[in-house]
Design a protein around this motif. Structure first.
Motif, PDB file in Angstrom:
ATOM      1  N   UNK A 108       0.830  -1.203   0.000  1.00 54.90           N
ATOM      2  CA  UNK A 108       0.000   0.000   0.000  1.00 54.90           C
ATOM      3  C   UNK A 108       0.867   1.257   0.000  1.00 54.90           C
ATOM      4  N   UNK A 109       1.969   1.216   0.725  1.00 56.86           N
ATOM      5  CA  UNK A 109       2.872   2.372   0.746  1.00 56.86           C
ATOM      6  C   UNK A 109       3.517   2.579  -0.613  1.00 56.86           C
ATOM      7  N   UNK A 110       3.919   1.477  -1.277  1.00 55.49           N
ATOM      8  CA  UNK A 110       4.521   1.594  -2.601  1.00 55.49           C
ATOM      9  C   UNK A 110       3.533   2.170  -3.610  1.00 55.49           C
ATOM     10  N   UNK A 111       2.252   1.817  -3.435  1.00 59.53           N
ATOM     11  CA  UNK A 111       1.215   2.312  -4.346  1.00 59.53           C
ATOM     12  C   UNK A 111       0.742   3.710  -3.977  1.00 59.53           C
ATOM     13  N   UNK A 112       1.203   4.235  -2.832  1.00 62.15           N
ATOM     14  CA  UNK A 112       0.766   5.553  -2.385  1.00 62.15           C
ATOM     15  C   UNK A 112      -0.661   5.562  -1.893  1.00 62.15           C
ATOM     16  N   UNK A 113      -1.134   4.398  -1.396  1.00 58.40           N
ATOM     17  CA  UNK A 113      -2.528   4.305  -0.956  1.00 58.40           C
ATOM     18  C   UNK A 113      -2.643   3.663   0.423  1.00 58.40           C
ATOM     19  N   UNK A 114      -1.721   3.956   1.300  1.00 54.33           N
ATOM     20  CA  UNK A 114      -1.795   3.379   2.643  1.00 54.33           C
ATOM     21  C   UNK A 114      -2.920   4.033   3.433  1.00 54.33           C
ATOM     22  N   UNK A 115      -3.775   3.218   4.036  1.00 52.44           N
ATOM     23  CA  UNK A 115      -4.875   3.691   4.868  1.00 52.44           C
ATOM     24  C   UNK A 115      -4.797   2.940   6.195  1.00 52.44           C
ATOM     25  N   UNK A 116      -4.546   3.665   7.273  1.00 53.91           N
ATOM     26  CA  UNK A 116      -4.336   3.036   8.571  1.00 53.91           C
ATOM     27  C   UNK A 116      -5.545   2.206   9.000  1.00 53.91           C
ATOM     28  N   UNK A 117      -6.745   2.720   8.776  1.00 51.74           N
ATOM     29  CA  UNK A 117      -7.947   1.992   9.195  1.00 51.74           C
ATOM     30  C   UNK A 117      -8.056   0.655   8.462  1.00 51.74           C
ATOM     31  N   UNK A 118      -7.774   0.664   7.156  1.00 50.02           N
ATOM     32  CA  UNK A 118      -7.862  -0.564   6.365  1.00 50.02           C
ATOM     33  C   UNK A 118      -6.766  -1.541   6.762  1.00 50.02           C
ATOM     34  N   UNK A 119      -5.572  -1.036   7.038  1.00 48.89           N
ATOM     35  CA  UNK A 119      -4.484  -1.914   7.475  1.00 48.89           C
ATOM     36  C   UNK A 119      -4.841  -2.605   8.780  1.00 48.89           C
ATOM     37  N   UNK A 120      -5.377  -1.866   9.719  1.00 45.67           N
ATOM     38  CA  UNK A 120      -5.765  -2.446  11.003  1.00 45.67           C
ATOM     39  C   UNK A 120      -6.927  -3.421  10.847  1.00 45.67           C
ATOM     40  N   UNK A 121      -7.862  -3.090   9.949  1.00 44.63           N
ATOM     41  CA  UNK A 121      -8.973  -4.019   9.697  1.00 44.63           C
ATOM     42  C   UNK A 121      -8.456  -5.322   9.089  1.00 44.63           C
ATOM     43  N   UNK A 126      -7.385 -11.017   9.097  1.00 46.54           N
ATOM     44  CA  UNK A 126      -6.402 -12.055   8.801  1.00 46.54           C
ATOM     45  C   UNK A 126      -6.075 -12.910  10.017  1.00 46.54           C
ATOM     46  N   UNK A 127      -6.563 -12.480  11.191  1.00 47.78           N
ATOM     47  CA  UNK A 127      -6.249 -13.196  12.423  1.00 47.78           C
ATOM     48  C   UNK A 127      -4.815 -12.986  12.864  1.00 47.78           C
ATOM     49  N   UNK A 128      -4.236 -11.826  12.518  1.00 49.21           N
ATOM     50  CA  UNK A 128      -2.820 -11.567  12.796  1.00 49.21           C
ATOM     51  C   UNK A 128      -2.607 -10.378  13.722  1.00 49.21           C
ATOM     52  N   UNK A 129      -3.671  -9.803  14.270  1.00 46.38           N
ATOM     53  CA  UNK A 129      -3.530  -8.598  15.088  1.00 46.38           C
ATOM     54  C   UNK A 129      -2.614  -8.834  16.288  1.00 46.38           C
ATOM     55  N   UNK A 130      -2.721 -10.013  16.898  1.00 44.68           N
ATOM     56  CA  UNK A 130      -1.900 -10.308  18.074  1.00 44.68           C
ATOM     57  C   UNK A 130      -0.453 -10.621  17.699  1.00 44.68           C
ATOM     58  N   UNK A 131      -0.194 -10.781  16.400  1.00 46.23           N
ATOM     59  CA  UNK A 131       1.145 -11.147  15.932  1.00 46.23           C
ATOM     60  C   UNK A 131       1.797 -10.011  15.148  1.00 46.23           C
ATOM     61  N   UNK A 132       1.250  -8.808  15.248  1.00 50.12           N
ATOM     62  CA  UNK A 132       1.656  -7.703  14.380  1.00 50.12           C
ATOM     63  C   UNK A 132       3.135  -7.371  14.471  1.00 50.12           C
ATOM     64  N   UNK A 133       3.755  -7.595  15.626  1.00 50.87           N
ATOM     65  CA  UNK A 133       5.171  -7.239  15.804  1.00 50.87           C
ATOM     66  C   UNK A 133       6.101  -8.422  15.589  1.00 50.87           C
ATOM     67  N   UNK A 134       5.560  -9.562  15.260  1.00 47.57           N
ATOM     68  CA  UNK A 134       6.408 -10.720  14.967  1.00 47.57           C
ATOM     69  C   UNK A 134       6.962 -10.621  13.542  1.00 47.57           C
ATOM     70  N   UNK A 135       7.923 -11.521  13.252  1.00 44.65           N
ATOM     71  CA  UNK A 135       8.533 -11.565  11.933  1.00 44.65           C
ATOM     72  C   UNK A 135       8.073 -12.829  11.203  1.00 44.65           C
ATOM     73  N   UNK A 136       8.157 -12.837   9.863  1.00 42.68           N
ATOM     74  CA  UNK A 136       7.629 -13.972   9.099  1.00 42.68           C
ATOM     75  C   UNK A 136       8.107 -15.336   9.574  1.00 42.68           C
ATOM     76  N   UNK A 137       9.374 -15.448   9.962  1.00 39.27           N
ATOM     77  CA  UNK A 137       9.897 -16.753  10.380  1.00 39.27           C
ATOM     78  C   UNK A 137       9.240 -17.256  11.670  1.00 39.27           C
ATOM     79  N   UNK A 138       8.546 -16.371  12.377  1.00 34.62           N
ATOM     80  CA  UNK A 138       7.868 -16.753  13.613  1.00 34.62           C
ATOM     81  C   UNK A 138       6.416 -17.164  13.369  1.00 34.62           C
ATOM     82  N   UNK A 139       6.001 -17.211  12.124  1.00 33.38           N
ATOM     83  CA  UNK A 139       4.622 -17.557  11.769  1.00 33.38           C
ATOM     84  C   UNK A 139       4.552 -18.959  11.185  1.00 33.38           C
ATOM     85  N   UNK A 140       3.381 -19.568  11.282  1.00 27.41           N
ATOM     86  CA  UNK A 140       3.138 -20.839  10.598  1.00 27.41           C
ATOM     87  C   UNK A 140       2.963 -20.589   9.104  1.00 27.41           C
TER      88      UNK A 140
END
Length: 227
Positions: A108-121, A126-140
């Motif tokens: 979204x940032x690369x496209x110049x269309x980042x919207x905080x509300x949509x990102x948080x939604x 996606x079921x990832x809100x509790x994992x927002x600060x983790x890194x990809x290798x820490x995910x299933x």
């Protein structure tokens, strides 16, 4: 949203040119979903790469959102991908040094269309809100694929191209990811072209086509026939 007009594509081999696409005609409207099926090596990924402007046809025309791909230079095709397309691959292609949150908002940032509300939604859905600060290798694997889907949809693209998006997942996780993908596609109103070899994965989409010997056909009756 996407149109192929008599598209031909061949690759050089030691035995001579190998024609992968032989006069393909295809139309995908805004908001419509289409599953492209076929055996391995049938040219499905080639067709998807042409739709994304990652490759160019030998003959014929590919149009995305009214733009003739062959008439665009490399920089213009890259801009079209950033601003109009979302891409999801079998491999996740996440940035390992970025957190879940930063991976999600990258496109979204690369496209110049980042919207905080949509990102948080998206994080919540996606079921990832509790994992927002983790890194990809820490995910299933399923969590990484959900993140890849969310990243592609973060800029609200007009067209989403997905290449075997559940191919690396077990059946249960694949069903969950597919349900999420189709729900988000429907809610954002974008068109979807998904490559898959699985009739079960293809079944929920609006239309299904087979790529055989370089040409598109409808599935036979009794073999995941189109309605």
């Amino acid at each position: 949203m996407l149109e192929f007009r008599q598209v031909h594509k061949a690759y050089a081999t030691p035995q001579g040119p190998l024609e992968v696409l032989a006069g393909v005609d295809l139309t995908l409207d805004a908001g419509e979903s289409l599953a492209l099926m076929g055996e391995s090596g049938s040219g499905k990924s080639t067709l998807l790469h042409l739709a994304a402007g990652l490759d160019l046809p030998d003959r014929g025309e590919v149009r995305v959102a009214g733009h003739a791909i062959s008439s665009l230079g490399e920089a213009s095709r890259a801009r079209l991908r950033r601003e109009t397309l979302g891409l999801v691959f079998q491999q996740f292609h996440l940035v390992p040094s970025l957190s879940v949150f930063d991976n999600l908002r990258l496109q979204a940032r690369l496209a110049g269309r980042e919207q905080a509300d949509w990102t948080n939604e998206l994080l919540e859905r996606l079921g990832l809100a509790a994992l927002a600060r983790r890194y990809p290798e820490q995910l299933s694997g399923g969590q990484q694929q959900r993140l890849a889907i969310g990243r592609a949809l973060a800029p609200r693209p007009a067209l989403l191209l997905a290449d075997e998006p559940t191919g690396n997942l077990d059946e249960g996780t694949a069903d969950e990811v597919l349900d999420l993908l189709l729900t988000l596609v429907r809610d954002t109103g974008c068109a979807l072209l998904m490559v898959t070899h699985s009739p079960r994965v293809a079944a929920p989409l609006d239309r299904r086509l087979h790529l055989t010997h370089g040409r598109l056909t409808r599935p036979e009756v009794g073999q995941d026939a189109c309605p």
